[in-house]
Design a protein around this motif. Structure first.
Motif, PDB file in Angstrom:
ATOM      1  N   CYS B 289       0.853  -1.207  -0.047  1.00 41.21           N
ATOM      2  CA  CYS B 289       0.067   0.034   0.072  1.00 41.21           C
ATOM      3  C   CYS B 289       0.813   1.313  -0.007  1.00 41.21           C
ATOM      4  CB  CYS B 289      -0.835  -0.076   1.332  1.00 41.21           C
ATOM      5  SG  CYS B 289      -2.152  -1.380   1.209  1.00 41.21           S
ATOM      6  N   ALA B 625      -1.146  -2.845  -4.090  1.00 42.11           N
ATOM      7  CA  ALA B 625      -2.721  -2.654  -3.957  1.00 42.11           C
ATOM      8  C   ALA B 625      -3.258  -1.381  -4.914  1.00 42.11           C
ATOM      9  CB  ALA B 625      -2.958  -2.219  -2.249  1.00 42.11           C
ATOM     10  N   LYS B 626      -4.356  -1.424  -5.347  1.00 40.24           N
ATOM     11  CA  LYS B 626      -5.088  -0.423  -6.145  1.00 40.24           C
ATOM     12  C   LYS B 626      -6.281   0.118  -5.441  1.00 40.24           C
ATOM     13  CE  LYS B 626      -3.299  -1.935 -10.664  1.00 40.24           C
ATOM     14  NZ  LYS B 626      -3.264  -3.194 -10.331  1.00 40.24           N
ATOM     15  N   MET B 627      -6.885   1.120  -5.542  1.00 41.39           N
ATOM     16  CA  MET B 627      -7.976   1.411  -4.916  1.00 41.39           C
ATOM     17  C   MET B 627      -8.889   1.697  -6.374  1.00 41.39           C
ATOM     18  SD  MET B 627      -9.352   1.919  -2.277  1.00 41.39           S
ATOM     19  CE  MET B 627      -9.076   2.407  -0.680  1.00 41.39           C
ATOM     20  N   PRO B 663     -13.950  -5.274  -3.823  1.00 44.29           N
ATOM     21  CA  PRO B 663     -13.337  -4.111  -4.088  1.00 44.29           C
ATOM     22  C   PRO B 663     -14.036  -3.024  -4.527  1.00 44.29           C
ATOM     23  CG  PRO B 663     -11.924  -6.076  -4.765  1.00 44.29           C
ATOM     24  CD  PRO B 663     -13.201  -6.514  -4.449  1.00 44.29           C
ATOM     25  N   LYS B 689     -13.584   1.662   2.957  1.00 42.57           N
ATOM     26  CA  LYS B 689     -13.859   1.122   1.541  1.00 42.57           C
ATOM     27  C   LYS B 689     -12.739   0.030   1.308  1.00 42.57           C
ATOM     28  CE  LYS B 689     -12.808   2.943  -3.233  1.00 42.57           C
ATOM     29  NZ  LYS B 689     -12.362   4.084  -4.038  1.00 42.57           N
ATOM     30  N   ASN B 691     -10.192  -2.237  -0.923  1.00 43.83           N
ATOM     31  CA  ASN B 691      -9.119  -2.133  -1.816  1.00 43.83           C
ATOM     32  C   ASN B 691      -8.961  -3.320  -2.724  1.00 43.83           C
ATOM     33  OD1 ASN B 691      -7.391  -3.847  -0.785  1.00 43.83           O
ATOM     34  ND2 ASN B 691      -5.710  -2.294  -0.491  1.00 43.83           N
ATOM     35  N   SER B 692      -8.063  -3.187  -3.619  1.00 47.36           N
ATOM     36  CA  SER B 692      -8.099  -4.389  -4.635  1.00 47.36           C
ATOM     37  C   SER B 692      -7.672  -5.633  -4.008  1.00 47.36           C
ATOM     38  CB  SER B 692      -7.057  -3.746  -5.818  1.00 47.36           C
ATOM     39  OG  SER B 692      -5.876  -3.751  -5.326  1.00 47.36           O
ATOM     40  N   ILE B 697     -10.135  -0.347   4.332  1.00 42.30           N
ATOM     41  CA  ILE B 697      -9.293   0.948   4.463  1.00 42.30           C
ATOM     42  C   ILE B 697     -10.252   1.904   5.031  1.00 42.30           C
ATOM     43  CG2 ILE B 697      -7.714   2.720   3.261  1.00 42.30           C
ATOM     44  CD1 ILE B 697      -6.891  -0.043   2.692  1.00 42.30           C
TER      45      ILE B 697
END
Lengths: 544, 702
Positions: B289, B625-627, B663, B689, B691-692, B697
């Motif tokens: 992250c 990680a992606k959001m 996600p 939220k 994340n991927s 988060i």
């Protein structure tokens, strides 16, 4: 209901936080200090005070002799420096034995804390610096002027700017200027750490002042102490404690008076001040006698001005528990730390079966130096010039239901110094440092053991030992409720000769220093000691 | 036979198994590529390997793999710690320098609590009659002051045999500077003792200055070695019988893995291996992250552990205190000198017991109700209210989901316990006593975190919190509010976070040695010689597990101003050092010193006092990680009333099942996100939220 409940929880949270803040302050000091007596043995303290100068929280790290005495120093700063004149970034300093913590070696620093322009609290901290000039860590001076340099209540930092002139004066009057400078800077930085955290806390809880919180802490503590005192019988009890003293024996005459929720300890009739530096200034006498009492009566009540206000002492000026300037005081703990046993002698009559037996008391500081300047120059021509300190601890008295603790300080809170650390600093080596069999006084609960220490020199040269703090050589720690006394202390040369007094003595080349620390007194009738415990002591070889 | 398993490139496609034995539960995690299975079984304290084997069987059944498919097993355990706490180790003897028989009993000679006259020092692991002394003496520089007296060996050996001793520790003064005396004694003793008797030398276990700590470490190592070696052997046999012949690695307290052989020699290095695994997980999350500063918050049944990571790296130390016997107080336990991840651990877990003290103050812990009798709500005989009971009373734990619904929770019993033990004494009603307990335990953790941060010179408010362990996701938001943290990550598998961390640890070994070197008059030759030997020794432990991969090196020196007693770590460059490096090292030391304490001591010489060399395998980079774009969350299962400490009242919170949230889904606090092994409370001032990678988060909105 819910609002009050929340408020109560919040108050307690803030109290816990305040304790965490002073603990941070003390840890910062411990980690940056130079003297082994501070950093290894823990001779320091830290606390926070409200604007009225009332101590509201103190760190557990440290030693009780400092904590209560620091309050005295803080009160005197106020007399000399009105709060209206104090500014952010100011730091005050002193090592005045009478108005500080009892001897020149302890520097006290006090730092006011401001939020905006408002003064909201003070942080104070103390540590024992390595050297303050004078005759060093010995009791042989006959006046405080010979003992070293006294710094009256002055400003070491003004509006954030260090007072370099004052630093120069202090450092010009010590044998270890670099280390002393380091220790003084550590004190300044420890208080700053505390101040930063306090401001954060007050912002987080949206506090404009500590008044309400202080009032809660002090009243809760005072109530705790009062309740504990109320549970005691009222009355008067007396006890005489004989000590070796220096030029002559000393008698600590003590009367304990418990009346109307207050306790007074009256030392009237105690011996006159010694002409040598073993006298305990009143502030230090107060600290240790009250500490000891409170440890028995109300150990769970926090140590602050609220709980301490229920206790007082009465002393006569010019006695060894209330020496008047310029009486010498360097080894003030020789008398000061014995006051715990004096007070216990009274309290044991008020609370039969509940008070521990007498202890070794005064810690024996082995102040060991090369013999440079004390013998013909030819004898030390090829020898290393050194000065080191080791802490030698005897036994604590047997306790109701438990044996006494072996080789630990009481009432002082400091610890030992590793032999490997001391030996890394000088050519001396310890031939022995271990429990002394048969030294704990017999009893249903045996007194704690003393220890035997032998020190030799690797070099073919003499060295010196200051015997300033060696007591209980002629007067053993007495047992309680039928318990037997602990063994007496011994200080001698390996070749056999006893050290005659508390002066500085030469250990000739090839010879060694031997000290045997006093054992603690026993508690209760030895006949009642459990068979398993007797067997266990035999098997361990601590009774033979 | 699969590879030795340390190589990350190979491991990524393997079937990896981790087992973490804790005080209450044994956690098992199985990983294959991106797929993961996890489970908890009760720890079987009589034969801990049984719980592990049972848990492995269960997870194999669930996943459909066979034992022979497993390519590596990584194991961490609190067994060594527990045997020290419960004093269930081997009957041990100690041989030391004449005149110093009582070092391990005298300890620091310090009353750790000034105001309590009834304290007791930690009982030494070797009683006095089994402590033998031998004539010999070394000086601080290793010179022999008194030659070794070999005449009493036979007599001591006889005594060791007649007393049925299983382990012997040997520790002489200053042996860190010269090890020949200890080695000679071991050599002479070995043929005179039965084969099963273990010998441990202080110059091997912890060659560092300060006799009490070195001896204490050596004795503790000897004390746990027979038991640990036996356990590891039984585990290996049990795995073999199951058909699981994959290589077994052990997690160490310093955060590295080691071989069975090294673990059996230095089992003391296995204490605190569970918490170390948790920090490795936090470190991986920091990387995936991209978090510069992290506070990892691991809360289990007994304790809470807080650790700070900068640039995904935790700080390391080599001092730790085990088995604090008296009210969890500093100084009341057994000090050991081992590589550990620097963290603070306090008695604040789900089982921590709440009480009202004599001053009518509410206290929580440090003692725990553990698994037996456990919290009141477990209905297994616990009568004193605990933190878990508070969470039940405050609505944060939904009985329907607890432990996958396998343990029925008795809410009424919890409430009654609060009324009897807290409410009636403080004049509090309803849920208020429980609210107080939660607030106090959260404040205790906040204080520990703050003190820890100042000691490290860190600004805690800049950190992102990574919360895992069964208890942390319940308390994370409130703790974050208290210490000024704005962002929290609850990783997937949070309830078994430590075991997941094991799977991502490098094979590593650290060697530490005392040698005072003045930085102002830097003796580069001596340092190069010392580091070369230490590097060789450390790599010798690691290389067998690495096949052909070359290990990485990390060298640090603990530095201080001459005359001080506490040190600060400085990183040493990996190359031949020269005289001018002294100045550079001093500058690096002073920079850190100023950062922590706000000033330096001009004109004062500095020295390096202890050197540590760590050799370790390379570990691959974790997936980033992606959001994903924000989507509306699925409908909650239902809602329930929970207490919100920031608002000081009960609020209605929707409950989501974690695996329903995919996600990108986002929701507002207050809310509960439940899963089998824990529940995440989203505070009223937080949004959450996914994340991927499926992490929750949470960000503070005000």
């Amino acid at each position: 209901m819910s609002k009050a409940a929340l408020e109560a929880i919040k108050t307690q949270v803030m109290w816990n936080r305040l304790i965490a803040v002073v603990e941070e302050q003390a840890q910062s000091l411990l980690r940056t200090a130079f003297g082994t007596i501070t950093r290894e043995a823990g001779d320091l303290s830290a606390g926070v005070y409200d604007p009225q100068g009332r101590m509201i929280a103190q760190a557990m790290t440290g030693t009780p002799g400092h904590v209560n005495t620091m309050a005295t120093a803080v009160a005197h700063f106020f007399k000399l420096y009105p709060q209206s004149t104090m500014k952010p970034g100011d730091v005050f300093i002193t090592n005045d034995p009478w108005l500080g913590t009892g001897h020149l070696f302890d520097y006290v620093m006090m730092t006011p804390v401001f939020i905006g322009k408002k003064l909201v609290a003070f942080f104070a901290s103390t540590c024992h610096v390595i050297d303050v000039g004078g005759v060093g860590l010995s009791a042989k001076a006959n006046s405080s002027y010979e003992e070293g340099t006294l710094i009256p209540h002055l400003m070491i930092r003004k509006g954030g700017k260090i007072n370099d002139e004052l630093f120069s004066v202090i450092l010009a009057n010590t044998r270890n200027p670099v280390e002393v400078k380091g220790d003084l800077l550590s004190l300044i930085s420890a208080n700053d750490t505390g101040a930063r955290r306090l401001i954060e806390m007050m912002q987080e809880f949206d506090l404009k002042s500590l008044d309400k919180l202080a009032a809660h802490i002090l009243s809760t503590s005072e109530k705790g102490a009062k309740d504990a005192i109320k549970a005691l019988p009222e009355g008067e009890w007396s006890y005489d404690l004989p000590l070796d003293g220096y030029e002559s024996e000393i008698l600590i005459r003590t009367k304990l008076i418990i009346r109307k929720g207050k306790i007074l300890i009256d030392f009237t009739g105690t011996s006159a001040a010694s002409i040598f530096g073993i006298n305990s200034p009143r502030t230090y006498s107060l600290a240790y006698s009250v500490f000891a009492l409170k440890a028995v009566i109300a150990p769970h009540v926090p140590n602050n001005i609220g709980s301490l206000s229920c206790f007082d002492i009465k002393t006569e000026p010019h006695t060894c528990v209330d020496p008047i300037r310029p009486s010498p005081v360097t080894a003030r703990h020789v008398i000061g730390q014995m006051l715990a046993d004096a007070v216990f002698g009274c309290l044991a009559q008020a609370l039969p079966g509940k008070v521990q037996a007498e202890s070794a008391g005064s810690i024996w500081i082995l102040s060991l130096n090369s013999a440079h300047g004390r013998v013909a120059a030819s004898e030390t021509a090829h020898a290393q010039n050194f000065g080191v300190i080791s802490i030698a601890l005897g036994g604590i008295g047997g306790r109701p239901g438990k044996d006494g603790l072996s080789t630990m300080a009481f009432p002082s809170g400091i610890g030992g110094i590793p032999v490997e650390i001391t030996e890394g600093q000088c050519p001396l080596w310890f031939k022995e440092k271990q429990y002394l069999p048969n030294s704990g006084g017999a009893g249903e609960w045996r007194g704690g053991l003393g220890q035997r220490i032998e020190v030799r020199n690797r070099e073919d040269a003499p060295f010196t030992i200051s015997a300033a703090t060696f007591d209980r050589i002629r007067n053993a720690a007495q047992g309680r409720d039928g318990g037997k006394p602990g063994s007496k202390g011994v200080a001698k040369l390996g070749s056999g000769k006893n050290l005659p007094d508390k002066g500085i003595h030469l250990v000739p080349k090839g010879d060694s220093l031997i000290v045997e620390l006093p054992g603690g007194g026993g508690f209760g009738d030895p006949e009642k000691r459990k068979v398993e415990l007797i067997k266990a002591d035999k098997q361990a070889g601590i009774t033979v | 036979m699969p590879s030795a398993g340390a190589n990350a490139k190979i491991m990524a496609h393997q079937l990896k198994l981790a087992a973490d034995i804790g005080g209450t539960f044994t956690d098992i995690v199985l990983e294959h590529g991106n797929k993961r299975w996890s489970g908890k079984v009760l720890t079987t304290s009589q034969g801990p390997e049984l719980g592990v084997l049972q848990g492995i069987q269960a997870i194999l059944v669930e996943s459909g793999f066979a034992a022979k498919d497993i390519s590596v097993l990584i194991h961490g355990t609190t067994l060594a710690t527990n045997s020290l706490i419960e004093r269930k180790g081997a009957k041990t003897a100690f041989i030391t320098t004449e005149g110093f028989r009582d070092v391990i009993e005298q300890g620091y000679e310090k009353r750790f609590d000034h105001y309590d006259l009834m304290i007791d020092r930690a009982e030494p692991l070797v009683p006095r009659h089994l402590r033998f002394t031998i004539g010999e003496r070394l000086a601080a520089n290793g010179d022999v002051l008194i030659p070794l007296d070999e005449s009493r060996i036979a007599e001591i050996a006889e005594k060791i045999c007649s007393e049925n001793i299983n382990a012997v520790a040997i520790g002489f003064l200053h042996s860190y500077a010269y090890n020949k005396h200890e080695q000679r004694i071991a050599e002479l003793l070995k043929p005179l003792l039965p084969k099963h008797v273990t010998l441990c030398l202080s110059s091997e276990v912890a060659p560092e200055i300060r006799e009490y700590e070195r001896f204490s470490t050596t004795v503790a190592n000897a004390y746990v070695r027979p038991m640990m070696a036996g356990y590891l052997k039984r585990l290996q046999d049990g795995l073999g019988a199951m058909g699981l012949n994959a290589p077994l690695y052990l997690m160490m307290s310093g955060g590295g893995l080691t071989t069975l052989e090294t673990a059996s020699r230095f089992p003391i290095r296995l204490v605190e291996s569970g918490p170390a695994g948790g920090v490795i997980l936090a470190s991986r999350i920091a990387q995936s992250c991209k978090l510069p500063e992290v506070l990892s918050f691991d809360m289990g049944g007994t304790t809470a552990k807080i650790c700070l990571l900068s640039g995904a790296k935790p700080e390391r130390a080599h001092r730790f205190e085990i088995a604090r016997a008296y009210k969890d107080m500093k100084g009341s336990g057994i000090p050991v000198r081992i590589p550990v991840i620097e963290m603070v651990e306090i008695g604040a877990g789900g089982g921590s017991i709440a009480r009202v003290d004599k001053l009518n103050r509410l206290t929580v812990g440090p003692d725990s109700a553990g698994s037996t009798p456990g919290p009141v709500c477990y209905g297994r005989g616990g009568t004193l209210p605990t933190v878990t009971d508070a969470n039940v009373a405050l609505g944060k734990i939904d009985p329907a989901f607890f432990a996958g619904g396998k343990v029925a929770l008795d809410e009424k019993a919890s409430a009654a316990a609060f009324e009897i033990h807290i409410g009636s004494k403080l004049g509090l009603k309803d849920f208020w006593p429980a609210a107080g307990v939660a607030e106090i335990v959260e404040e205790n953790m906040a204080n520990a975190a703050r003190v820890h941060a100042i000691e490290r010179g860190k600004d805690i408010a800049k950190c992102t919190m990574v919360a895992f362990g069964g208890g942390a996701p319940l308390h994370a938001c409130r703790l974050a509010e208290k210490i000024g943290i704005n962002k929290i990550i609850v990783p997937s598998g949070a309830g078994v976070g430590s075991a997941i961390g094991f799977l991502q640890a490098p094979v590593a070994y650290e060697i530490t040695k005392s040698a005072a070197i003045n930085l102002d008059e830097f003796d580069a030759t001596a340092v190069n010689r010392l580091l070369k030997q230490m590097t060789h020794d450390a790599e010798a432990v690691v290389k067998p597990a690495l096949q052909n991969e070359k290990p990485t090196l990390h060298i640090v020196a603990d530095c201080r101003y001459v005359g001080q007693g506490h040190e600060i770590q400085v990183t040493i460059p990996i190359r031949i050092l020269t005289k001018s490096d002294g100045v550079k090292l001093k500058a690096a030391f002073e920079k850190t010193y100023a950062q922590i304490y706000g000033l330096t001591i001009p004109g004062q010489a500095a020295e390096a006092i202890t050197w540590s060399v760590t050799s370790s395998s390379r570990v691959g980079k974790p997936q980033l990680a992606k959001m994903p774009p924000t989507r509306k969350a699925v409908e909650p299962l239902r809602s329930r009333k929970i207490y919100d400490p920031a608002l000081g009242k009960l609020v209605s919170a929707p409950i989501y099942w974690r695996f329903d949230l995919t996600p990108g889904m986002a929701l507002k606090g207050p809310a509960i996100i439940a899963e089998h092994e824990t529940s995440t409370i989203v505070g009223s001032r937080f949004n959450a939220k996914i994340n991927s990678l499926g992490y929750i988060i949470m960000e503070r909105t005000r």
